[in-house]
Design an enzyme around this catalytic site. Structure first.
Site: not given
Length: 219
Positions: A174, A188
């Site tokens: 991330d 995502d």
């Protein structure tokens, strides 16, 4: 002396005439000659062919969207790991949006850190479900929505399979940090956008197979 036709050859001549008769004539009943299909059968065949073409095109759109989302996610992760991991965060919009690499063992937005293997199986199940739905896919908006979901699921599943600490336990990369929100990646984002589009299509009464439905009265 004129030629005299032998007697008792009538049956043989008749048989020969039947053999050399025009194919398909009532005499030979030659089944090798094609006959015209009924008009209804021709129309039905044309409709089935058209439906097959539409479904193939929709599946093509789904795969194209999924591939694009997957490649963008994969490329962004390779880039930030090579350039940003171990470095100070980069400000994109002041302190509101920054870029910083975080290894996430949980689900999207950092949830469920202790359930890495479970989320890996869930991602694989989502991919299977999407593919089963695609077998009856005739809606273009649904093809785009499912493509986003599929690409995002594959993006994070790739991390689960190939990144440390190991297969099915890999940590997702991330790198997009939003103040007072979470750190996430482009996979995502694709999953969220695809999910929102699915909800909107469902509220509008649209089905993946191109049909529409209406909510029951009183709901």
């Amino acid at each position: 002396m004129p030629y005299a036709r032998p007697r008792n050859v009538g049956p043989f001549v008749t048989a020969a005439e039947r053999i050399i008769s025009t194919p398909g004539s009532p005499k030979t009943q030659d089944d090798s000659v094609p006959t015209a299909l009924p008009e209804d059968a021709v129309e039905e065949t044309a409709v089935e062919s058209g439906v097959t073409v539409v479904r193939r095109r929709r599946i093509g759109v789904l795969l194209a969207v999924a591939l694009l989302a997957y490649l963008i996610d994969l490329g962004s992760k390779l880039l930030v790991v090579a350039r940003l991991e171990g470095h100070q965060p980069i400000e994109v919009a002041g302190d509101i949006v920054t870029l910083q690499v975080i290894r996430n063992a949980g689900a999207a937005f950092g949830m469920g850190q202790a359930m890495t293997a479970v989320f890996t199986l869930i991602a694989a199940a989502v991919i299977v479900v999407i593919w089963r739905i695609a077998r009856k896919l005739y809606s273009l908006p649904w093809a785009i929505a499912l493509g986003l979901l599929l690409g995002g699921a594959f993006g994070n599943l790739t991390d689960r399979l190939f990144r440390t600490p190991g297969v099915f336990r890999g940590h997702v990369v991330d790198f997009i940090s939003v103040q007072h929100f979470a750190v996430f990646n482009l996979a995502d984002s694709a999953i969220v956008c695809g999910g929102i589009l699915v909800v909107l299509l469902s509220f509008r009464g649209s089905n993946p197979d191109g049909t529409t439905h209406q909510a029951a009265k009183g709901e």
